[in-house]
Design a protein around this motif. Structure first.
Motif, PDB file in Angstrom:
ATOM      1  N   UNK A   1       0.841  -1.227   0.052  1.00 33.47           N
ATOM      2  CA  UNK A   1      -0.004  -0.130   0.060  1.00 33.47           C
ATOM      3  C   UNK A   1       0.817   1.045   0.034  1.00 33.47           C
ATOM      4  N   UNK A   2       0.423   2.130  -0.924  1.00 36.99           N
ATOM      5  CA  UNK A   2       1.384   3.310  -1.106  1.00 36.99           C
ATOM      6  C   UNK A   2       0.701   4.796  -0.413  1.00 36.99           C
ATOM      7  N   UNK A   3      -0.547   4.366  -0.012  1.00 34.29           N
ATOM      8  CA  UNK A   3      -1.357   5.506   0.421  1.00 34.29           C
ATOM      9  C   UNK A   3      -2.300   4.917   1.676  1.00 34.29           C
ATOM     10  N   UNK A   4      -2.212   5.750   2.813  1.00 30.26           N
ATOM     11  CA  UNK A   4      -3.026   5.353   3.891  1.00 30.26           C
ATOM     12  C   UNK A   4      -4.609   5.037   3.455  1.00 30.26           C
ATOM     13  N   UNK A   5      -5.134   6.135   2.613  1.00 31.28           N
ATOM     14  CA  UNK A   5      -6.404   6.099   2.172  1.00 31.28           C
ATOM     15  C   UNK A   5      -6.841   4.852   1.760  1.00 31.28           C
ATOM     16  N   UNK A   6      -5.910   4.168   0.976  1.00 27.73           N
ATOM     17  CA  UNK A   6      -6.193   2.799   0.502  1.00 27.73           C
ATOM     18  C   UNK A   6      -6.622   1.852   1.732  1.00 27.73           C
ATOM     19  N   UNK A   7      -6.062   1.930   2.752  1.00 28.62           N
ATOM     20  CA  UNK A   7      -6.110   0.933   3.850  1.00 28.62           C
ATOM     21  C   UNK A   7      -7.206   1.404   4.679  1.00 28.62           C
ATOM     22  N   UNK A   8      -7.553   2.682   5.030  1.00 27.55           N
ATOM     23  CA  UNK A   8      -8.511   3.275   5.566  1.00 27.55           C
ATOM     24  C   UNK A   8      -9.999   2.798   5.039  1.00 27.55           C
ATOM     25  N   UNK A   9      -9.736   2.855   3.407  1.00 26.58           N
ATOM     26  CA  UNK A   9     -11.144   2.489   2.937  1.00 26.58           C
ATOM     27  C   UNK A   9     -11.484   1.245   2.447  1.00 26.58           C
ATOM     28  N   UNK A  10     -10.567   0.296   2.620  1.00 23.75           N
ATOM     29  CA  UNK A  10     -10.496  -1.013   2.298  1.00 23.75           C
ATOM     30  C   UNK A  10     -11.432  -1.831   3.490  1.00 23.75           C
ATOM     31  N   UNK A  11     -12.565  -2.603   3.196  1.00 22.57           N
ATOM     32  CA  UNK A  11     -13.218  -3.360   3.637  1.00 22.57           C
ATOM     33  C   UNK A  11     -12.612  -4.734   4.509  1.00 22.57           C
ATOM     34  N   UNK A  12     -13.233  -5.087   5.705  1.00 24.51           N
ATOM     35  CA  UNK A  12     -12.614  -5.885   6.525  1.00 24.51           C
ATOM     36  C   UNK A  12     -12.635  -7.137   5.643  1.00 24.51           C
ATOM     37  N   UNK A  13     -13.703  -7.532   4.997  1.00 30.36           N
ATOM     38  CA  UNK A  13     -13.761  -8.813   3.868  1.00 30.36           C
ATOM     39  C   UNK A  13     -12.550  -8.856   3.093  1.00 30.36           C
ATOM     40  N   UNK A  14     -12.199  -7.735   2.692  1.00 36.16           N
ATOM     41  CA  UNK A  14     -10.918  -7.702   1.521  1.00 36.16           C
ATOM     42  C   UNK A  14      -9.614  -7.785   2.336  1.00 36.16           C
ATOM     43  N   UNK A  15      -9.504  -7.190   3.447  1.00 39.04           N
ATOM     44  CA  UNK A  15      -8.048  -7.359   4.067  1.00 39.04           C
ATOM     45  C   UNK A  15      -7.952  -8.608   4.938  1.00 39.04           C
TER      46      UNK A  15
END
Length: 241
Positions: free
Chosen positions: A53-67
């Motif tokens: 991940x090169x952006x914190x936004x990507x982690x903030x907006x990712x769903x639990x199911x995806x991660x």
């Protein structure tokens, strides 16, 4: 005299930056130029060796199911803010790069096998540098766009009222997109002169290069691609002018 600092990043991050500026004695002026819109990507198929991940936004907006299926993978990030976001979402092994996406690619090339498969969590609007670098090195890189970044527009009347009310001593710029939008808005509204004495503090040289609508803008580049580095630049302006 207290310095006025224009904050261009999207909400709610802009509010946090404004609070930080006030605590340090600056006068923040909020003008979010972009907006973050969450997407709903499908969970990818296949097996991966590392998460990126090169952006914190990507982690903030990712769903639990995806991660959830990937929290045991080594996670590679750009900047401490993104690393903190990765840890907050449950990643235990996080390697942080201090540079940009290309620099992170170099770290991954050094630490992983070139035949490994990477899962890259990112935004729809992004620089292609990271993906190009790892692909050239032989990695298989699957990207998932979990958010989009869209521009925010303002009327000339609003910009004149907001920006013309006081001197803009400094302007914080976090992305090429916001840099380009600011240039376009100011030029279209005939307000570029309001920035004649503004010091633009940019996260990268590429961001500074997109300040094309201004007459010989005064620019300083952060040593690292994070907000702390921008604040270091801001602190260094205390004795200016």
């Amino acid at each position: 005299m207290e310095k006025t600092v224009l904050v261009t990043r999207p909400l709610p991050a802009a509010t946090r930056t404004a609070d930080r500026l006030r605590v340090q004695g600056y006068v923040p002026l909020l003008l979010p130029l972009t907006e973050i819109v969450p997407l709903n990507p499908a969970v990818p198929e296949g097996t991966f060796n590392a998460f990126v991940a090169t952006s914190a936004n990507a982690l903030v907006h990712a769903s639990e199911a995806l991660l959830a299926p990937y929290l045991q993978l080594p996670c590679f990030t750009v900047g401490e803010a993104t690393a903190d976001a990765a840890r907050a979402r449950g990643f235990e092994t996080v390697t942080t790069g201090d540079g940009d996406g290309e620099s992170l690619a170099e770290t991954i090339i050094e630490e992983l096998c070139s035949s490994d498969s990477l899962l890259y969590l990112t935004g729809h609007v992004r620089s292609p540098g990271f993906e190009r670098a790892v692909a050239k090195a032989g990695f298989r890189c699957s990207s998932i766009s979990v958010y989009d970044t869209i521009s925010v527009s303002y009327t000339t009347e609003f910009l004149t009222k907001t920006l013309g009310s006081r001197n803009i001593d400094c302007c914080l710029l976090y992305s090429r997109m916001s840099s380009g939008i600011l240039s376009t808005l100011a030029e279209a509204a005939g307000l570029t002169h309001l920035f004649d004495k503004t010091l633009f503090l940019c996260l990268s040289q590429r961001i500074a290069d997109d300040l094309k609508g201004f007459n010989k803008p005064s620019v300083r580049i952060a040593r690292r691609p994070d907000e702390d580095a921008l604040f270091d630049l801001l602190e260094g302006t205390q004795d200016d002018r």
